[in-house]
Motif scaffolding. Structure first.
Motif, mmCIF file in Angstrom:
data_model
loop_
_atom_site.group_PDB
_atom_site.id
_atom_site.type_symbol
_atom_site.label_atom_id
_atom_site.label_comp_id
_atom_site.label_asym_id
_atom_site.label_seq_id
_atom_site.Cartn_x
_atom_site.Cartn_y
_atom_site.Cartn_z
ATOM 1 N N TRP A 74 0.894 -1.084 0.061
ATOM 2 C CA TRP A 74 -0.175 0.021 0.017
ATOM 3 C C TRP A 74 0.980 1.375 -0.126
ATOM 4 O O TRP A 74 0.578 2.308 -0.542
ATOM 5 C CB TRP A 74 -1.182 -0.095 1.122
ATOM 6 N N ILE A 75 1.919 1.245 0.651
ATOM 7 C CA ILE A 75 2.761 2.314 0.668
ATOM 8 C C ILE A 75 3.527 2.648 -0.596
ATOM 9 O O ILE A 75 3.370 3.869 -1.143
ATOM 10 C CB ILE A 75 3.913 2.149 1.795
ATOM 11 N N HIS A 76 3.732 1.597 -1.313
ATOM 12 C CA HIS A 76 4.564 1.536 -2.712
ATOM 13 C C HIS A 76 3.509 2.038 -3.516
ATOM 14 O O HIS A 76 3.789 3.111 -4.655
ATOM 15 C CB HIS A 76 5.205 0.664 -3.065
ATOM 16 N N LEU A 77 2.429 1.693 -3.504
ATOM 17 C CA LEU A 77 1.357 2.072 -4.580
ATOM 18 C C LEU A 77 0.852 3.400 -4.352
ATOM 19 O O LEU A 77 0.669 4.174 -5.408
ATOM 20 C CB LEU A 77 -0.092 1.199 -4.256
ATOM 21 N N LEU A 78 0.670 3.951 -3.268
ATOM 22 C CA LEU A 78 0.531 5.514 -2.943
ATOM 23 C C LEU A 78 1.410 6.223 -3.390
ATOM 24 O O LEU A 78 1.279 7.236 -4.172
ATOM 25 C CB LEU A 78 0.085 5.434 -1.512
ATOM 26 N N LEU A 79 2.867 5.982 -2.958
ATOM 27 C CA LEU A 79 4.085 6.795 -3.444
ATOM 28 C C LEU A 79 4.020 6.721 -4.950
ATOM 29 O O LEU A 79 4.448 7.699 -5.413
ATOM 30 C CB LEU A 79 5.188 6.029 -2.923
ATOM 31 N N GLY A 80 3.823 5.494 -5.592
ATOM 32 C CA GLY A 80 4.099 5.341 -7.052
ATOM 33 C C GLY A 80 2.978 6.388 -7.739
ATOM 34 O O GLY A 80 3.350 6.982 -8.526
ATOM 35 N N ILE A 81 1.617 6.207 -7.407
ATOM 36 C CA ILE A 81 0.714 7.225 -7.727
ATOM 37 C C ILE A 81 1.074 8.786 -7.701
ATOM 38 O O ILE A 81 0.852 9.509 -8.698
ATOM 39 C CB ILE A 81 -0.755 6.657 -7.350
ATOM 40 N N LEU A 82 1.367 9.160 -6.522
ATOM 41 C CA LEU A 82 1.951 10.405 -6.384
ATOM 42 C C LEU A 82 3.084 10.727 -7.025
ATOM 43 O O LEU A 82 3.113 12.045 -7.531
ATOM 44 C CB LEU A 82 1.955 10.615 -4.790
ATOM 45 N N ALA A 83 4.061 9.748 -7.181
ATOM 46 C CA ALA A 83 5.361 10.175 -8.100
ATOM 47 C C ALA A 83 4.786 10.281 -9.489
ATOM 48 O O ALA A 83 5.441 11.295 -10.163
ATOM 49 C CB ALA A 83 6.170 9.104 -8.049
ATOM 50 N N VAL A 84 3.806 9.615 -10.011
ATOM 51 C CA VAL A 84 3.513 9.695 -11.479
ATOM 52 C C VAL A 84 2.673 11.361 -11.693
ATOM 53 O O VAL A 84 3.209 11.915 -12.519
ATOM 54 C CB VAL A 84 2.387 8.472 -11.758
ATOM 55 N N VAL A 85 2.110 11.600 -10.680
ATOM 56 C CA VAL A 85 1.375 12.844 -10.750
ATOM 57 C C VAL A 85 2.424 14.072 -10.788
ATOM 58 O O VAL A 85 2.380 14.879 -11.559
ATOM 59 C CB VAL A 85 0.301 13.165 -9.722
ATOM 60 N N ALA A 86 3.401 13.764 -9.654
ATOM 61 C CA ALA A 86 4.522 14.678 -9.743
ATOM 62 C C ALA A 86 5.218 14.942 -10.852
ATOM 63 O O ALA A 86 5.880 15.949 -11.230
ATOM 64 C CB ALA A 86 5.523 14.357 -8.458
ATOM 65 N N GLY A 87 5.499 13.564 -11.472
ATOM 66 C CA GLY A 87 6.247 13.692 -12.809
ATOM 67 C C GLY A 87 5.607 14.580 -13.848
ATOM 68 O O GLY A 87 6.165 15.412 -14.633
ATOM 69 N N PHE A 88 4.220 14.368 -14.057
ATOM 70 C CA PHE A 88 3.673 15.304 -14.918
ATOM 71 C C PHE A 88 3.527 16.586 -14.487
ATOM 72 O O PHE A 88 3.595 17.526 -15.359
ATOM 73 C CB PHE A 88 2.120 14.637 -15.223
ATOM 74 N N VAL A 89 3.444 16.957 -13.329
ATOM 75 C CA VAL A 89 3.626 18.419 -12.931
ATOM 76 C C VAL A 89 4.911 18.964 -13.299
ATOM 77 O O VAL A 89 4.916 20.314 -13.633
ATOM 78 C CB VAL A 89 3.255 18.332 -11.307
ATOM 79 N N VAL A 90 5.899 18.296 -13.082
ATOM 80 C CA VAL A 90 7.245 18.762 -13.714
ATOM 81 C C VAL A 90 7.308 19.333 -15.057
ATOM 82 O O VAL A 90 8.084 20.570 -15.252
ATOM 83 C CB VAL A 90 8.250 17.473 -13.295
ATOM 84 N N PHE A 91 6.398 18.748 -15.924
ATOM 85 C CA PHE A 91 6.552 19.315 -17.263
ATOM 86 C C PHE A 91 6.041 20.795 -17.212
ATOM 87 O O PHE A 91 5.774 21.640 -18.292
ATOM 88 C CB PHE A 91 5.531 18.403 -18.076
ATOM 89 N N SER A 92 5.296 21.273 -16.356
ATOM 90 C CA SER A 92 4.630 22.601 -16.252
ATOM 91 C C SER A 92 5.910 23.850 -16.298
ATOM 92 O O SER A 92 5.949 25.019 -16.538
ATOM 93 C CB SER A 92 3.825 22.944 -15.016
ATOM 94 N N GLY A 93 7.321 23.283 -15.766
ATOM 95 C CA GLY A 93 8.366 24.028 -15.615
ATOM 96 C C GLY A 93 8.596 25.042 -14.419
ATOM 97 O O GLY A 93 9.333 25.765 -14.379
ATOM 98 N N ARG A 94 7.425 24.823 -13.347
ATOM 99 C CA ARG A 94 7.562 25.825 -12.292
ATOM 100 C C ARG A 94 8.651 25.138 -11.287
ATOM 101 O O ARG A 94 8.857 24.084 -11.254
ATOM 102 C CB ARG A 94 6.215 25.626 -11.863
ATOM 103 N N VAL A 95 9.065 26.054 -10.854
ATOM 104 C CA VAL A 95 10.015 25.868 -9.686
ATOM 105 C C VAL A 95 9.529 24.711 -8.628
ATOM 106 O O VAL A 95 10.138 23.937 -8.071
ATOM 107 C CB VAL A 95 10.812 26.895 -9.011
ATOM 108 N N TRP A 96 8.342 25.238 -8.232
ATOM 109 C CA TRP A 96 7.750 24.184 -7.120
ATOM 110 C C TRP A 96 7.240 23.254 -7.679
ATOM 111 O O TRP A 96 7.522 22.005 -6.939
ATOM 112 C CB TRP A 96 6.321 25.005 -6.706
#
Length: 150
Positions: A74-96
C-alpha cells in the motif's frame, strides 16, 4: 554542439548582458519528469504485486526493519501514484513543481532503502534512478525556466 537560448539579464550594475541557457538544462528537466513518471509506474506495480500476492517478496530473517509486505504494498502503491502525478507536474516548468519532483524522488529512495531486504537488486536500481531524477531536476534552475519558456 548544443543549441542555446539567449536572454537578457538586467539588474543593478549590469548593462543588459546576454545570458545563455543551455538546451541541456531543459533536456535534463524533461528527463527528470519522464523518469519520475516511469519510477512512479514501477513503484505502483511493485505495490500491486505485494498487495495481490503476499508471498511474492521474501524477507531475510531478523532484519532490522520488519514491516508487513501488504503494508509495504500500500505504501508503494500510494507513493507510486503520487510520483506519477509529480512527474507530470514537472512538465509545467515551475520551480515548485521541480521541488515536488525532487521531494518525491527523495521519499521514494528512502522507501526503496527500507524495502531492500525484500528485493535488494530492484531497490538499488530504483535508488539509482531516484538519484538521477534528483540530479536532473536540480540542474535546471529558475532562471533557465524563465528564459527558455519551458
Amino acid at each position: 554542439m548544443s543549441e542555446q537560448v539567449s536572454a537578457r539579464r538586467e539588474g543593478p550594475g549590469s548593462a543588459a548582458e546576454p545570458e545563455r541557457v543551455s538546451s541541456w538544462a531543459v533536456g535534463f528537466a524533461i528527463f527528470g519528469g519522464i523518469m519520475l513518471v516511469l519510477i512512479g509506474t514501477f513503484q505502483a506495480i511493485q505495490g500491486l504485486a505485494a498487495i495481490l500476492e503476499d508471498k511474492f517478496y521474501v524477507v531475510a530473517p531478523h532484519y532490522t526493519y520488519e514491516i508487513d509486505v501488504t503494508a509495504w504494498g500500500w505504501i508503494h502503491l500510494l507513493l507510486g501514484i503520487l510520483a506519477v502525478v509529480a512527474g507530470f507536474v514537472v512538465f509545467s516548468g515551475r520551480v515548485w513543481a521541480r521541488a515536488i519532483g525532487i521531494a518525491f524522488a527523495v521519499v521514494n529512495a528512502i522507501s526503496q532503502f527500507l524495502f531492500l531486504p525484500y528485493y535488494p537488486v530492484w531497490g538499488l536500481t530504483m535508488i539509482a534512478l531516484d538519484v538521477a531524477v534528483i540530479w536532473a531536476l536540480c540542474v535546471y534552475g529558475r532562471r533557465a525556466a524563465e528564459q527558455s519558456g519551458y
